[in-house]
Design a protein around this motif. Structure first.
Motif, PDB file in Angstrom:
ATOM      1  N   SER A 185      13.580   0.414  -4.206  1.00 54.42           N
ATOM      2  CA  SER A 185      14.701   1.349  -4.166  1.00 54.42           C
ATOM      3  C   SER A 185      15.954   0.545  -3.835  1.00 54.42           C
ATOM      4  CB  SER A 185      14.461   2.449  -3.124  1.00 54.42           C
ATOM      5  OG  SER A 185      14.374   1.886  -1.827  1.00 54.42           O
ATOM      6  N   ALA A 186      17.085   1.215  -3.757  1.00 58.74           N
ATOM      7  CA  ALA A 186      18.338   0.491  -3.527  1.00 58.74           C
ATOM      8  C   ALA A 186      18.349  -0.212  -2.180  1.00 58.74           C
ATOM      9  CB  ALA A 186      19.515   1.456  -3.632  1.00 58.74           C
ATOM     10  N   GLU A 187      17.658   0.341  -1.199  1.00 55.03           N
ATOM     11  CA  GLU A 187      17.753  -0.177   0.166  1.00 55.03           C
ATOM     12  C   GLU A 187      16.575  -1.030   0.599  1.00 55.03           C
ATOM     13  OE1 GLU A 187      20.514   0.173   1.685  1.00 55.03           O
ATOM     14  OE2 GLU A 187      21.326   1.483   0.139  1.00 55.03           O
ATOM     15  N   ARG A 188      15.430  -0.892  -0.079  1.00 53.76           N
ATOM     16  CA  ARG A 188      14.273  -1.641   0.416  1.00 53.76           C
ATOM     17  C   ARG A 188      13.255  -1.898  -0.683  1.00 53.76           C
ATOM     18  NH1 ARG A 188      10.136   1.917   4.071  1.00 53.76           N
ATOM     19  NH2 ARG A 188       9.334   3.267   2.420  1.00 53.76           N
ATOM     20  N   ALA A 189      12.410  -2.908  -0.418  1.00 55.55           N
ATOM     21  CA  ALA A 189      11.271  -3.217  -1.277  1.00 55.55           C
ATOM     22  C   ALA A 189      10.012  -3.100  -0.438  1.00 55.55           C
ATOM     23  CB  ALA A 189      11.401  -4.632  -1.849  1.00 55.55           C
ATOM     24  N   VAL A 190       8.986  -2.478  -1.015  1.00 51.90           N
ATOM     25  CA  VAL A 190       7.706  -2.306  -0.325  1.00 51.90           C
ATOM     26  C   VAL A 190       6.615  -2.900  -1.207  1.00 51.90           C
ATOM     27  CG1 VAL A 190       6.087  -0.664   0.712  1.00 51.90           C
ATOM     28  CG2 VAL A 190       8.538  -0.156   0.707  1.00 51.90           C
ATOM     29  N   ALA A 191       5.743  -3.702  -0.611  1.00 52.89           N
ATOM     30  CA  ALA A 191       4.571  -4.227  -1.311  1.00 52.89           C
ATOM     31  C   ALA A 191       3.327  -3.690  -0.628  1.00 52.89           C
ATOM     32  CB  ALA A 191       4.561  -5.754  -1.289  1.00 52.89           C
ATOM     33  N   VAL A 192       2.371  -3.231  -1.440  1.00 49.71           N
ATOM     34  CA  VAL A 192       1.135  -2.644  -0.912  1.00 49.71           C
ATOM     35  C   VAL A 192      -0.036  -3.154  -1.740  1.00 49.71           C
ATOM     36  CG1 VAL A 192      -0.144  -0.519  -0.405  1.00 49.71           C
ATOM     37  CG2 VAL A 192       2.350  -0.545  -0.213  1.00 49.71           C
ATOM     38  N   ALA A 193      -1.128  -3.482  -1.060  1.00 51.28           N
ATOM     39  CA  ALA A 193      -2.371  -3.844  -1.746  1.00 51.28           C
ATOM     40  C   ALA A 193      -3.538  -3.258  -0.977  1.00 51.28           C
ATOM     41  CB  ALA A 193      -2.524  -5.361  -1.853  1.00 51.28           C
ATOM     42  N   ASP A 206      -1.641   7.240  -3.059  1.00 45.90           N
ATOM     43  CA  ASP A 206      -0.615   7.464  -2.040  1.00 45.90           C
ATOM     44  C   ASP A 206      -1.008   6.679  -0.794  1.00 45.90           C
ATOM     45  OD1 ASP A 206       1.242   8.289  -0.237  1.00 45.90           O
ATOM     46  OD2 ASP A 206       0.808  10.434  -0.387  1.00 45.90           O
ATOM     47  N   TYR A 207      -0.395   5.516  -0.642  1.00 44.85           N
ATOM     48  CA  TYR A 207      -0.818   4.615   0.446  1.00 44.85           C
ATOM     49  C   TYR A 207      -0.510   5.190   1.825  1.00 44.85           C
ATOM     50  CZ  TYR A 207       4.116   3.197   0.226  1.00 44.85           C
ATOM     51  OH  TYR A 207       5.491   3.184   0.212  1.00 44.85           O
ATOM     52  N   ASN A 208       0.485   6.068   1.918  1.00 43.97           N
ATOM     53  CA  ASN A 208       0.822   6.646   3.223  1.00 43.97           C
ATOM     54  C   ASN A 208      -0.309   7.494   3.780  1.00 43.97           C
ATOM     55  OD1 ASN A 208       3.555   5.667   3.671  1.00 43.97           O
ATOM     56  ND2 ASN A 208       4.126   6.918   1.897  1.00 43.97           N
ATOM     57  N   ARG A 209      -1.133   8.058   2.894  1.00 40.21           N
ATOM     58  CA  ARG A 209      -2.262   8.863   3.359  1.00 40.21           C
ATOM     59  C   ARG A 209      -3.381   7.990   3.917  1.00 40.21           C
ATOM     60  NH1 ARG A 209      -3.954  13.064  -1.182  1.00 40.21           N
ATOM     61  NH2 ARG A 209      -5.405  13.616   0.499  1.00 40.21           N
ATOM     62  N   VAL A 210      -3.391   6.726   3.542  1.00 40.52           N
ATOM     63  CA  VAL A 210      -4.438   5.807   4.001  1.00 40.52           C
ATOM     64  C   VAL A 210      -4.118   5.261   5.396  1.00 40.52           C
ATOM     65  CG1 VAL A 210      -5.699   3.677   3.439  1.00 40.52           C
ATOM     66  CG2 VAL A 210      -4.922   5.201   1.607  1.00 40.52           C
ATOM     67  N   ILE A 211      -2.835   5.240   5.748  1.00 41.01           N
ATOM     68  CA  ILE A 211      -2.428   4.694   7.047  1.00 41.01           C
ATOM     69  C   ILE A 211      -2.562   5.796   8.096  1.00 41.01           C
ATOM     70  CG2 ILE A 211      -0.571   3.606   8.343  1.00 41.01           C
ATOM     71  CD1 ILE A 211       0.559   2.630   5.665  1.00 41.01           C
ATOM     72  N   PRO A 212      -3.502   5.676   9.031  1.00 41.18           N
ATOM     73  CA  PRO A 212      -3.714   6.749  10.006  1.00 41.18           C
ATOM     74  C   PRO A 212      -2.565   6.840  11.003  1.00 41.18           C
ATOM     75  CG  PRO A 212      -5.116   4.862  10.519  1.00 41.18           C
ATOM     76  CD  PRO A 212      -4.451   4.561   9.207  1.00 41.18           C
ATOM     77  N   PHE A 264      -1.269  -3.397   8.630  1.00 36.29           N
ATOM     78  CA  PHE A 264      -2.568  -3.753   8.052  1.00 36.29           C
ATOM     79  C   PHE A 264      -3.602  -2.754   8.559  1.00 36.29           C
ATOM     80  CE2 PHE A 264      -0.067  -7.593   8.811  1.00 36.29           C
ATOM     81  CZ  PHE A 264       0.081  -8.063   7.521  1.00 36.29           C
ATOM     82  N   VAL A 265      -4.347  -2.184   7.627  1.00 31.92           N
ATOM     83  CA  VAL A 265      -5.363  -1.181   7.965  1.00 31.92           C
ATOM     84  C   VAL A 265      -6.730  -1.719   7.580  1.00 31.92           C
ATOM     85  CG1 VAL A 265      -6.157   1.185   7.592  1.00 31.92           C
ATOM     86  CG2 VAL A 265      -3.703   0.677   7.577  1.00 31.92           C
ATOM     87  N   ILE A 266      -7.687  -1.624   8.506  1.00 24.97           N
ATOM     88  CA  ILE A 266      -9.060  -2.043   8.233  1.00 24.97           C
ATOM     89  C   ILE A 266      -9.991  -0.883   8.541  1.00 24.97           C
ATOM     90  CG2 ILE A 266     -10.876  -3.721   8.696  1.00 24.97           C
ATOM     91  CD1 ILE A 266      -8.788  -5.639   9.716  1.00 24.97           C
ATOM     92  N   MET A 267     -10.814  -0.521   7.568  1.00 20.82           N
ATOM     93  CA  MET A 267     -11.794   0.542   7.779  1.00 20.82           C
ATOM     94  C   MET A 267     -12.969  -0.010   8.562  1.00 20.82           C
ATOM     95  SD  MET A 267     -11.908   2.545   4.123  1.00 20.82           S
ATOM     96  CE  MET A 267     -13.194   3.638   4.746  1.00 20.82           C
ATOM     97  N   PRO A 268     -13.603   0.830   9.410  1.00 26.31           N
ATOM     98  CA  PRO A 268     -14.785   0.351  10.150  1.00 26.31           C
ATOM     99  C   PRO A 268     -15.986   0.261   9.230  1.00 26.31           C
ATOM    100  CG  PRO A 268     -14.429   2.673  10.578  1.00 26.31           C
ATOM    101  CD  PRO A 268     -13.272   2.223   9.719  1.00 26.31           C
ATOM    102  N   ALA A 276      -2.864  -3.542   3.067  1.00 25.74           N
ATOM    103  CA  ALA A 276      -1.742  -4.306   3.613  1.00 25.74           C
ATOM    104  C   ALA A 276      -0.448  -3.741   3.042  1.00 25.74           C
ATOM    105  CB  ALA A 276      -1.873  -5.788   3.269  1.00 25.74           C
ATOM    106  N   LYS A 277       0.510  -3.506   3.925  1.00 30.77           N
ATOM    107  CA  LYS A 277       1.815  -2.978   3.507  1.00 30.77           C
ATOM    108  C   LYS A 277       2.914  -3.761   4.212  1.00 30.77           C
ATOM    109  CE  LYS A 277       4.889   0.974   4.254  1.00 30.77           C
ATOM    110  NZ  LYS A 277       5.049   2.241   4.998  1.00 30.77           N
ATOM    111  N   VAL A 278       3.891  -4.235   3.434  1.00 36.68           N
ATOM    112  CA  VAL A 278       5.014  -4.997   3.985  1.00 36.68           C
ATOM    113  C   VAL A 278       6.307  -4.425   3.408  1.00 36.68           C
ATOM    114  CG1 VAL A 278       6.106  -7.263   4.180  1.00 36.68           C
ATOM    115  CG2 VAL A 278       3.624  -7.081   4.259  1.00 36.68           C
ATOM    116  N   VAL A 279       7.301  -4.251   4.263  1.00 37.27           N
ATOM    117  CA  VAL A 279       8.594  -3.691   3.870  1.00 37.27           C
ATOM    118  C   VAL A 279       9.680  -4.737   4.092  1.00 37.27           C
ATOM    119  CG1 VAL A 279      10.261  -1.833   4.277  1.00 37.27           C
ATOM    120  CG2 VAL A 279       7.811  -1.397   4.548  1.00 37.27           C
TER     121      VAL A 279
END
Length: 370
Positions: A162-170, A247-253, A363-367, A177-180
């Motif tokens: 977007s105009a203000e930020r870049a987000v990378a997700v894998a 939707d990566y936001n749903r994965v981040i608890p 960074f999110v890790i599932m058990p 992993a998510k980095v802004v």
């Protein structure tokens, strides 16, 4: 075509474009590099039909022209020559002669007209980005990409601009992993509504390789189906992965009550020690959080066990969680600061790992069941 070029400028350019050439190809010409001599430059290009990389080197052009030469053989020959070597490449009929000092090599060629070119639609978005920003976005997320998953949209990194930020997700479904990173808002075609594209895994790895040693700013152009990255004399054109990224936001608890902080290097060392006796297939480690103490335990089918413990800042109830030790080590390698923060709800919920104070990296890790 007839050119004279210094090994010191030719070899780095060949190494840049040669990385994209696969050792096994569906077509012989995909094992070749396209060399074009004109305007005081020899331009080089390699492709696997999904990604195309081109670069250039200053050369004395005695005869202009274009030819394709075997990529691996050409690179290996240049590497074998002395560092101060001056190389002549001359083509005649269906052969190319490479001469340097008393060394002479004759290579087979294929017609330049047969070399495939990628179609690049007009750019919808264009922006300048600091090299360090793009490298950080890819470096800190790419380890979580899926590898040959049937959910093809996971085999790459999501870039959200977007105009203000870049987000990378894998994510590979077991970790994320998510980095802004902040942008200056000067891009063409960027608005408040983010634009999402999925960059294929091979392109991500090639960009990491190129960005790691470069100094220039990066120009990024996006169309509906392609990504173009310009880095000095190097140009990368890649197809994008089609599909809708989850939707990566749903994965981040969220609302995680349990909280712990720990020294990154101590945890990394303890995990590396206990991993020696973990199950080679599943790589599970049992992590037990207790007041002031973190216990680690692994075992394998041979009934061998390893235990370790380190100090930790934790005030909650004792909880044991199973994690894939390789996933945790990947996260610790991506964290830059010396203290790691871990937040979780219970033994069955995903845990959020961050460097202390690094709010723009998650960074999110599932058990896992052990």
């Amino acid at each position: 075509m007839k050119i004279l070029v210094d090994r010191s400028v030719l070899l780095p350019a060949l190494s840049v474009v040669g990385g994209v050439v696969e050792r096994r190809q569906t077509s012989p010409i995909l094992g070749n590099l396209l060399l074009t001599a004109e305007d005081g430059l020899v331009r080089m290009k390699g492709t696997d039909l999904e990604i195309e990389i081109s670069s250039a080197a200053v050369a004395e052009i005695e005869e202009t022209g274009a030819v394709t030469l075997p990529a691996r053989k050409l690179i290996d020959i240049c590497r074998s020559l002395p560092e101060d070597a001056r190389i002549q490449i001359k083509t005649q009929n269906e052969r190319a002669t490479l001469t340097s000092g008393r060394s002479r090599f004759m290579l087979s060629t294929l017609p330049a007209a047969d070399f495939p070119a990628m179609e690049v639609p007009p750019a919808q978005i264009a922006l300048q980005m600091e090299r360090e920003i793009l490298h950080r976005l890819l470096e800190k997320t790419s380890f979580a990409m899926a590898q040959q998953d049937v959910r093809y949209y996971l085999n790459g990194v999501l870039l959200e601009l977007s105009a203000e930020r870049a987000v990378a997700v894998a994510t590979d479904g077991h970790r994320l992993a998510k980095v802004v990173a902040a942008l200056d808002g000067d891009g063409e075609g960027l608005g408040a509504e983010p634009k999402q594209v999925i960059v294929p895994a091979k392109t991500v790895l090639e960009l990491k390789r190129l960005l790691g040693s470069a100094q220039e700013q990066v120009r990024i152009e996006l169309s509906a189906r392609t990504l173009k990255v310009e880095l000095g004399k190097t140009l990368v054109v890649s197809k994008l992965v089609e599909g809708q990224y989850p939707d990566y936001n749903r994965v981040i608890p969220a609302d995680l009550q349990q909280h712990a902080t720990i020294d990154r290097d101590r945890l990394k060392g303890a995990l590396q020690r206990t991993a020696i006796l973990s199950n080679e297939k599943y790589k599970g480690v049992r992590v037990t959080f207790e007041v002031g103490r973190l216990g680690l335990q692994t075992q394998n089918p041979e009934k061998e066990e390893a235990e370790d413990e380190i100090e930790i800042e934790y005030e909650g109830e004792p909880i044991s969680v199973g994690f894939n030790v390789a996933y945790v080590l990947d996260v610790l390698s991506a964290v830059d600061v010396s203290t790691v923060e871990i937040r979780f709800r219970n033994a069955e919920s995903s845990a959020v790992w961050q460097g202390l104070g690094s709010e723009d990296e998650v960074f999110v890790i599932m058990p896992m069941r052990l």
